[in-house]
Design a protein around this motif. Structure first.
Motif, PDB file in Angstrom:
ATOM      1  N   ALA A  72      48.592  31.376  35.638  1.00  0.00           N
ATOM      2  CA  ALA A  72      49.157  31.380  36.988  1.00  0.00           C
ATOM      3  C   ALA A  72      48.762  30.164  37.820  1.00  0.00           C
ATOM      4  N   ILE A  73      47.537  29.659  37.577  1.00  0.00           N
ATOM      5  CA  ILE A  73      47.036  28.543  38.394  1.00  0.00           C
ATOM      6  C   ILE A  73      46.434  27.487  37.473  1.00  0.00           C
ATOM      7  N   PRO A  74      47.252  26.679  36.829  1.00  0.00           N
ATOM      8  CA  PRO A  74      46.749  25.697  35.861  1.00  0.00           C
ATOM      9  C   PRO A  74      45.724  24.720  36.428  1.00  0.00           C
ATOM     10  N   SER A  75      45.757  24.513  37.742  1.00  0.00           N
ATOM     11  CA  SER A  75      44.810  23.557  38.336  1.00  0.00           C
ATOM     12  C   SER A  75      43.391  24.093  38.363  1.00  0.00           C
ATOM     13  N   VAL A  76      43.230  25.400  38.256  1.00  0.00           N
ATOM     14  CA  VAL A  76      41.891  26.005  38.266  1.00  0.00           C
ATOM     15  C   VAL A  76      41.318  25.965  36.848  1.00  0.00           C
ATOM     16  N   ARG A  77      40.138  25.401  36.719  1.00  0.00           N
ATOM     17  CA  ARG A  77      39.506  25.248  35.417  1.00  0.00           C
ATOM     18  C   ARG A  77      38.456  26.344  35.228  1.00  0.00           C
ATOM     19  N   VAL A  78      38.472  26.995  34.086  1.00  0.00           N
ATOM     20  CA  VAL A  78      37.550  28.101  33.821  1.00  0.00           C
ATOM     21  C   VAL A  78      36.531  27.706  32.767  1.00  0.00           C
ATOM     22  N   VAL A  79      35.256  27.892  33.090  1.00  0.00           N
ATOM     23  CA  VAL A  79      34.174  27.725  32.131  1.00  0.00           C
ATOM     24  C   VAL A  79      33.590  29.103  31.854  1.00  0.00           C
ATOM     25  N   VAL A  80      33.670  29.528  30.618  1.00  0.00           N
ATOM     26  CA  VAL A  80      33.127  30.823  30.237  1.00  0.00           C
ATOM     27  C   VAL A  80      31.620  30.696  30.085  1.00  0.00           C
ATOM     28  N   LEU A  86      28.971  34.731  20.191  1.00  0.00           N
ATOM     29  CA  LEU A  86      29.670  35.261  19.032  1.00  0.00           C
ATOM     30  C   LEU A  86      31.022  34.574  18.880  1.00  0.00           C
ATOM     31  N   ASP A  87      31.398  34.289  17.635  1.00  0.00           N
ATOM     32  CA  ASP A  87      32.635  33.574  17.374  1.00  0.00           C
ATOM     33  C   ASP A  87      33.846  34.238  18.015  1.00  0.00           C
ATOM     34  N   GLU A  88      33.898  35.566  17.971  1.00  0.00           N
ATOM     35  CA  GLU A  88      35.083  36.247  18.490  1.00  0.00           C
ATOM     36  C   GLU A  88      35.285  35.940  19.964  1.00  0.00           C
ATOM     37  N   TYR A  89      34.195  35.791  20.703  1.00  0.00           N
ATOM     38  CA  TYR A  89      34.314  35.475  22.117  1.00  0.00           C
ATOM     39  C   TYR A  89      34.649  34.006  22.328  1.00  0.00           C
ATOM     40  N   VAL A  90      34.056  33.144  21.516  1.00  0.00           N
ATOM     41  CA  VAL A  90      34.327  31.715  21.631  1.00  0.00           C
ATOM     42  C   VAL A  90      35.814  31.446  21.453  1.00  0.00           C
ATOM     43  N   PHE A  91      36.368  31.908  20.335  1.00  0.00           N
ATOM     44  CA  PHE A  91      37.767  31.620  20.039  1.00  0.00           C
ATOM     45  C   PHE A  91      38.700  32.308  21.021  1.00  0.00           C
ATOM     46  N   ALA A  92      38.375  33.540  21.388  1.00  0.00           N
ATOM     47  CA  ALA A  92      39.224  34.262  22.337  1.00  0.00           C
ATOM     48  C   ALA A  92      39.246  33.554  23.689  1.00  0.00           C
ATOM     49  N   ALA A  93      38.083  33.079  24.124  1.00  0.00           N
ATOM     50  CA  ALA A  93      37.999  32.401  25.418  1.00  0.00           C
ATOM     51  C   ALA A  93      38.768  31.087  25.399  1.00  0.00           C
ATOM     52  N   LEU A  94      38.634  30.330  24.330  1.00  0.00           N
ATOM     53  CA  LEU A  94      39.332  29.051  24.243  1.00  0.00           C
ATOM     54  C   LEU A  94      40.837  29.258  24.174  1.00  0.00           C
ATOM     55  N   ARG A  95      41.255  30.253  23.401  1.00  0.00           N
ATOM     56  CA  ARG A  95      42.686  30.543  23.309  1.00  0.00           C
ATOM     57  C   ARG A  95      43.228  31.052  24.647  1.00  0.00           C
ATOM     58  N   ALA A  96      42.383  31.708  25.408  1.00  0.00           N
ATOM     59  CA  ALA A  96      42.812  32.236  26.707  1.00  0.00           C
ATOM     60  C   ALA A  96      43.023  31.135  27.729  1.00  0.00           C
ATOM     61  N   GLY A  97      42.568  29.931  27.420  1.00  0.00           N
ATOM     62  CA  GLY A  97      42.772  28.817  28.335  1.00  0.00           C
ATOM     63  C   GLY A  97      41.515  28.275  28.967  1.00  0.00           C
ATOM     64  N   ALA A  98      40.348  28.757  28.536  1.00  0.00           N
ATOM     65  CA  ALA A  98      39.095  28.249  29.099  1.00  0.00           C
ATOM     66  C   ALA A  98      38.939  26.763  28.801  1.00  0.00           C
ATOM     67  N   ALA A  99      38.407  26.037  29.770  1.00  0.00           N
ATOM     68  CA  ALA A  99      38.175  24.600  29.599  1.00  0.00           C
ATOM     69  C   ALA A  99      36.816  24.334  28.980  1.00  0.00           C
ATOM     70  N   GLY A 100      36.007  25.384  28.823  1.00  0.00           N
ATOM     71  CA  GLY A 100      34.686  25.197  28.243  1.00  0.00           C
ATOM     72  C   GLY A 100      33.991  26.514  28.008  1.00  0.00           C
ATOM     73  N   PHE A 101      32.881  26.441  27.310  1.00  0.00           N
ATOM     74  CA  PHE A 101      32.128  27.632  26.922  1.00  0.00           C
ATOM     75  C   PHE A 101      30.652  27.285  26.931  1.00  0.00           C
ATOM     76  N   LEU A 102      29.876  28.019  27.705  1.00  0.00           N
ATOM     77  CA  LEU A 102      28.432  27.805  27.767  1.00  0.00           C
ATOM     78  C   LEU A 102      27.706  29.142  27.709  1.00  0.00           C
ATOM     79  N   LEU A 103      26.510  29.118  27.157  1.00  0.00           N
ATOM     80  CA  LEU A 103      25.670  30.308  27.169  1.00  0.00           C
ATOM     81  C   LEU A 103      24.864  30.348  28.465  1.00  0.00           C
ATOM     82  N   LYS A 104      24.531  31.566  28.903  1.00  0.00           N
ATOM     83  CA  LYS A 104      23.807  31.716  30.158  1.00  0.00           C
ATOM     84  C   LYS A 104      22.383  31.172  30.090  1.00  0.00           C
ATOM     85  N   ASP A 105      21.865  30.978  28.873  1.00  0.00           N
ATOM     86  CA  ASP A 105      20.524  30.429  28.773  1.00  0.00           C
ATOM     87  C   ASP A 105      20.541  28.898  28.771  1.00  0.00           C
ATOM     88  N   ALA A 106      21.699  28.313  29.034  1.00  0.00           N
ATOM     89  CA  ALA A 106      21.788  26.857  29.136  1.00  0.00           C
ATOM     90  C   ALA A 106      20.964  26.378  30.329  1.00  0.00           C
TER      91      ALA A 106
END
Length: 217
Positions: A72-80, A86-106
């Motif tokens: 709905a809002i392509p200008s908004v960038r999402v970082v998960v 877990l791989d299932e979350y990584v791939f699902a998030a990227l396919r969903a349109g996330a611009a990035g993926f980080l763990l909370k312990d980063a």
């Protein structure tokens, strides 16, 4: 000023991330959401530059919220941002349109860098995520899906192949013997022709179609 929305079902996590973000002179937290539904609503009304999105939240999950926001809002960038490596979350998030993926312990610095990176239109793939993405497709498609790639010129396909290997524009330019500005133009053309929003999505296409194959130079 980069405007940030934080979505997490734990108040203490939201407060901690908010403190980290607001401590930076060029970043500002404009809203906080405790679930995916609220995240979508706030993203729609506030139009932040970046959303830091938890995956597991009650009701509408972070993955669903990411899909809705990205569509709905392509200008908004999402970082998960999640504890679930877990791989299932990584791939699902990227396919969903996330611009990035980080763990909370980063490290906090890593989170701040991620916000700035995606806000300027780049995409963030943690090295460990890139490694798993490659491994995921190691036994994947055979010959390249020429139908899907037919929209690309030979040079654009070359650029996509290098981008999918994690090279920056400057590095792609050095490999192909062209200018970084030309690479930037080719990347923009590739994204438009493939109908993807960023380099992460383009990388997934490169692997899915067999244009890039693990272990093949």
């Amino acid at each position: 000023m980069i405007r940030v929305l934080i979505a997490d079902d734990q108040a203490v996590v939201r407060a901690g991330i908010s403190a980290i973000v607001d401590a930076e002179p060029d970043l500002e937290v404009v809203g906080q959401a405790a679930d995916g539904e609220a995240a979508v609503a706030l993203a729609t009304s506030l139009r932040p530059d970046v959303v830091l999105m938890d995956i597991r939240m009650p009701g509408v999950t972070g993955l669903v919220a990411t899909t809705r926001i990205s569509a709905a809002i392509p200008s908004v960038r999402v970082v998960v941002l999640t504890t679930f490596d877990l791989d299932e979350y990584v791939f699902a998030a990227l396919r969903a349109g996330a611009a990035g993926f980080l763990l909370k312990d980063a490290d906090p610095e890593r989170v701040i860098d991620a916000v700035r990176l995606v806000a300027r239109g780049d995409a963030l793939l943690d090295p460990s995520v890139t490694r798993r993405l490659i491994d995921h497709f190691a036994t994947g498609p055979g010959p390249a899906d020429t139908d899907r790639l037919a929209v690309l010129t030979p040079r654009e396909a070359q650029v996509l192949r290098q981008v999918a290997r994690g090279l920056t524009n400057a590095e792609v330019a050095a490999v192909l013997g062209i200018s970084p500005a030309t690479v930037k133009d080719h990347v923009a053309a590739v994204l438009g022709k493939l109908g993807v929003r960023d380099r992460v999505q383009a990388t997934i296409v490169a692997y899915e179609t067999g244009l890039v194959r693990p272990g093949v130079p």
